[in-house]
Design an enzyme around this catalytic site. Structure first.
Site, PDB file in Angstrom:
ATOM      1  N   GLU A   1       0.843  -1.187   0.000  1.00  0.00           N
ATOM      2  CA  GLU A   1       0.000   0.000   0.000  1.00  0.00           C
ATOM      3  C   GLU A   1       0.884   1.245   0.000  1.00  0.00           C
ATOM      4  O   GLU A   1       1.840   1.345   0.764  1.00  0.00           O
ATOM      5  CB  GLU A   1      -0.907  -0.008   1.236  1.00  0.00           C
ATOM      6  CG  GLU A   1      -1.617   1.289   1.547  1.00  0.00           C
ATOM      7  CD  GLU A   1      -2.468   1.827   0.400  1.00  0.00           C
ATOM      8  OE1 GLU A   1      -2.500   3.061   0.221  1.00  0.00           O
ATOM      9  OE2 GLU A   1      -3.096   1.013  -0.316  1.00  0.00           O
ATOM     10  N   GLN A   2       0.569   2.201  -0.887  1.00  0.00           N
ATOM     11  CA  GLN A   2       1.407   3.386  -1.013  1.00  0.00           C
ATOM     12  C   GLN A   2       1.282   4.340   0.169  1.00  0.00           C
ATOM     13  O   GLN A   2       2.224   5.074   0.486  1.00  0.00           O
ATOM     14  CB  GLN A   2       1.093   4.125  -2.306  1.00  0.00           C
ATOM     15  CG  GLN A   2      -0.296   4.731  -2.376  1.00  0.00           C
ATOM     16  CD  GLN A   2      -0.568   5.376  -3.721  1.00  0.00           C
ATOM     17  OE1 GLN A   2       0.106   5.107  -4.713  1.00  0.00           O
ATOM     18  NE2 GLN A   2      -1.562   6.252  -3.755  1.00  0.00           N
TER      19      GLN A   2
ATOM     20  N   ARG B   1     -16.550   4.065   5.409  1.00  0.00           N
ATOM     21  CA  ARG B   1     -15.395   3.476   4.728  1.00  0.00           C
ATOM     22  C   ARG B   1     -14.243   3.118   5.680  1.00  0.00           C
ATOM     23  O   ARG B   1     -13.668   2.023   5.568  1.00  0.00           O
ATOM     24  CB  ARG B   1     -14.911   4.389   3.606  1.00  0.00           C
ATOM     25  CG  ARG B   1     -15.802   4.351   2.368  1.00  0.00           C
ATOM     26  CD  ARG B   1     -15.387   5.383   1.324  1.00  0.00           C
ATOM     27  NE  ARG B   1     -16.212   5.291   0.137  1.00  0.00           N
ATOM     28  CZ  ARG B   1     -15.878   4.642  -0.980  1.00  0.00           C
ATOM     29  NH1 ARG B   1     -14.714   4.033  -1.056  1.00  0.00           N
ATOM     30  NH2 ARG B   1     -16.697   4.607  -2.007  1.00  0.00           N
TER      31      ARG B   1
ATOM     32  N   TYR C   1     -28.157   7.604   3.417  1.00  0.00           N
ATOM     33  CA  TYR C   1     -28.479   6.320   4.051  1.00  0.00           C
ATOM     34  C   TYR C   1     -27.648   6.157   5.321  1.00  0.00           C
ATOM     35  O   TYR C   1     -26.597   6.781   5.482  1.00  0.00           O
ATOM     36  CB  TYR C   1     -28.257   5.137   3.093  1.00  0.00           C
ATOM     37  CG  TYR C   1     -26.872   5.013   2.502  1.00  0.00           C
ATOM     38  CD1 TYR C   1     -25.853   4.330   3.177  1.00  0.00           C
ATOM     39  CD2 TYR C   1     -26.579   5.540   1.255  1.00  0.00           C
ATOM     40  CE1 TYR C   1     -24.597   4.192   2.629  1.00  0.00           C
ATOM     41  CE2 TYR C   1     -25.321   5.406   0.688  1.00  0.00           C
ATOM     42  CZ  TYR C   1     -24.330   4.730   1.378  1.00  0.00           C
ATOM     43  OH  TYR C   1     -23.082   4.601   0.828  1.00  0.00           O
TER      44      TYR C   1
ATOM     45  N   ASP D   1     -11.201  -1.423  -9.286  1.00  0.00           N
ATOM     46  CA  ASP D   1     -11.182  -0.246 -10.152  1.00  0.00           C
ATOM     47  C   ASP D   1     -10.074  -0.286 -11.189  1.00  0.00           C
ATOM     48  O   ASP D   1     -10.205   0.306 -12.259  1.00  0.00           O
ATOM     49  CB  ASP D   1     -11.025   1.029  -9.318  1.00  0.00           C
ATOM     50  CG  ASP D   1     -12.333   1.478  -8.675  1.00  0.00           C
ATOM     51  OD1 ASP D   1     -13.378   0.874  -8.986  1.00  0.00           O
ATOM     52  OD2 ASP D   1     -12.308   2.428  -7.872  1.00  0.00           O
TER      53      ASP D   1
END
Length: 406
Positions: free
Chosen positions: A36-37, A107, A212, A292
């Site tokens: 992970e960067q 998230r 939501y 993605d």
């Protein structure tokens, strides 16, 4: 099953990369390393939905209960409304068997829940990928901090600006949708006590606003889409003034309840909405793509993260069927063949859903728009939410074996 000594690098420690690490470890039994960067695992503080098709995967991986415990399951169906809050149709956010429902997730909470199932020593932070190439001994990765290593396989879960994607010969141009979204969260205690604990979408004047619940209903996520050319003239995202968001939904043509919600917002950010056209290939040798990096899509069907989770299950299933390290390229080809059509359909479907919400193109006819949204209710259940990524991959393996031995 491929050797447990097989070493697989996953580039990207987001939701897709972490799910892939869990799936490859539990199902394929390989050794994974996640690069992970960023200096720490994390995500912007906004919401995401774990849809039934992804919840099914996470359940099979044994991590769903931990995720559900920090998320928010709605009280029932969501609703699509016109600008004044009049209901167009409900939205059935569950699979046909009603085994799985949408889960609203903050998230950062989803990242933490997934990371808790990945041993800390598996994750390498502060590693920004510089290059990846196939060599005689495997796939070599080089990072900007000077670290190099050779793996038996590399999975690019490194997002819309994927470096790994270049190694499979794919160089898509980002496609701007013409829209930005304002995103953020609202403290649920600021809302009226009778505020519905469901997903709500307001649609009008080429705009839409969705809200939501998240985090055991302590927060509400919001996403507001408005037309703008801002991303064409500078950065793709940045902080925003709440007043500019409020101005987009001001006036007596908008539901006072929505305007009350907006008045509770104390901070927001904006993002340009970009995707890319479906790729022509995801894999080359022992290098493949996920999430993605493979299929950037607009958020209007809420399937971006969920498709990355499906990818993870399919990839692990095909990799588990490989007999040895030399079979990994074939496993990746099979994975690509099965997943490309599914995600291309949803890429196009997400564009179409955005056009419906914002009454664009043929949906400028609001009667047609509303009719299509109503029809889409059952389509989502049968085509999107009922999809079983593991079952589809296993059925495909059976077909591939019949062809191989025919």
């Amino acid at each position: 099953m491929v050797s447990q000594n097989a070493r697989v690098a996953i580039i990207g420690g987001g939701m897709g990369g972490l799910t892939a690490a869990i799936a490859l470890t539990k199902i394929a039994g390989v050794q994974v390393t996640v690069f992970e960067q960023a200096s720490q695992l994390g995500e912007v503080g906004a919401g995401v939905t774990v849809a039934p098709n992804a919840a099914r995967v996470l359940d099979r991986l044994g991590v769903l209960e931990g995720i559900r415990s920090v998320g928010a399951v709605p009280d029932g169906h969501g609703v699509y409304q016109n600008a004044m809050g009049e209901i167009v149709t409900d939205a059935a956010w569950e699979d046909t068997a009603k085994n799985y429902q949408n889960i609203g997730m903050y998230r950062p909470d989803l990242i933490n829940a997934l990371a808790s199932n990945v041993p800390a020593e598996v994750v390498r932070l502060g590693h920004r990928l510089k290059s990846v190439e196939t060599v005689d001994s495997g796939v070599r990765v080089e990072f900007e901090n000077g670290v190099e290593d050779v793996f038996d396989a590399v999975i690019g879960a490194d997002g819309i600006h994927s470096v790994v994607r270049q190694a499979v010969g794919q160089h898509p141009e980002p496609v701007y949708s013409g829209y930005i979204v304002y995103r953020g969260v609202v403290d649920a205690s600021l809302l009226p006590e009778d505020w519905p604990m469901i997903s709500q979408v307001w649609m009008g004047n080429r705009r839409h606003f969705m809200a939501y619940p998240l985090q055991q209903r302590k927060l509400f996520n919001f996403v507001a889409g408005v037309p703008s050319d801002r991303p064409l003239n500078g950065p793709w995202s940045g902080p925003a003034e709440v007043s500019e968001l409020a101005a987009e939904f001001a006036g007596d043509q908008w539901d006072p309840k929505l305007q009350h919600f907006i008045r509770q917002i104390d901070k927001t950010f904006w993002w340009g909405l970009f995707d890319h056209d479906p790729l022509t290939n995801w894999s080359r040798g022992a290098i493949t793509l996920l999430g993605d990096a493979a299929h950037t899509m607009l958020p209007h069907q809420g399937q971006g993260v969920n498709q990355a989770i499906e990818d993870s299950m399919a990839l692990a299933t095909f990799l588990a069927a490989a007999d040895e390290i030399a079979d990994i390229p074939e496993a990746f080809r099979r994975y690509t063949a099965v997943r490309m059509q599914r995600t291309a359909i949803l890429q196009h479907g997400s564009r179409r859903a955005g056009a419906m919400f914002d009454a664009q193109y043929e949906f400028a006819d609001l009667d047609k728009r509303d009719a299509d949204i109503r029809v889409g209710r059952d389509f989502r259940r049968s085509t999107v939410f009922d999809y079983d990524a593991q079952k589809v991959a296993e059925q495909a393996l059976t077909r591939f074996r019949k062809v191989q031995f025919a």
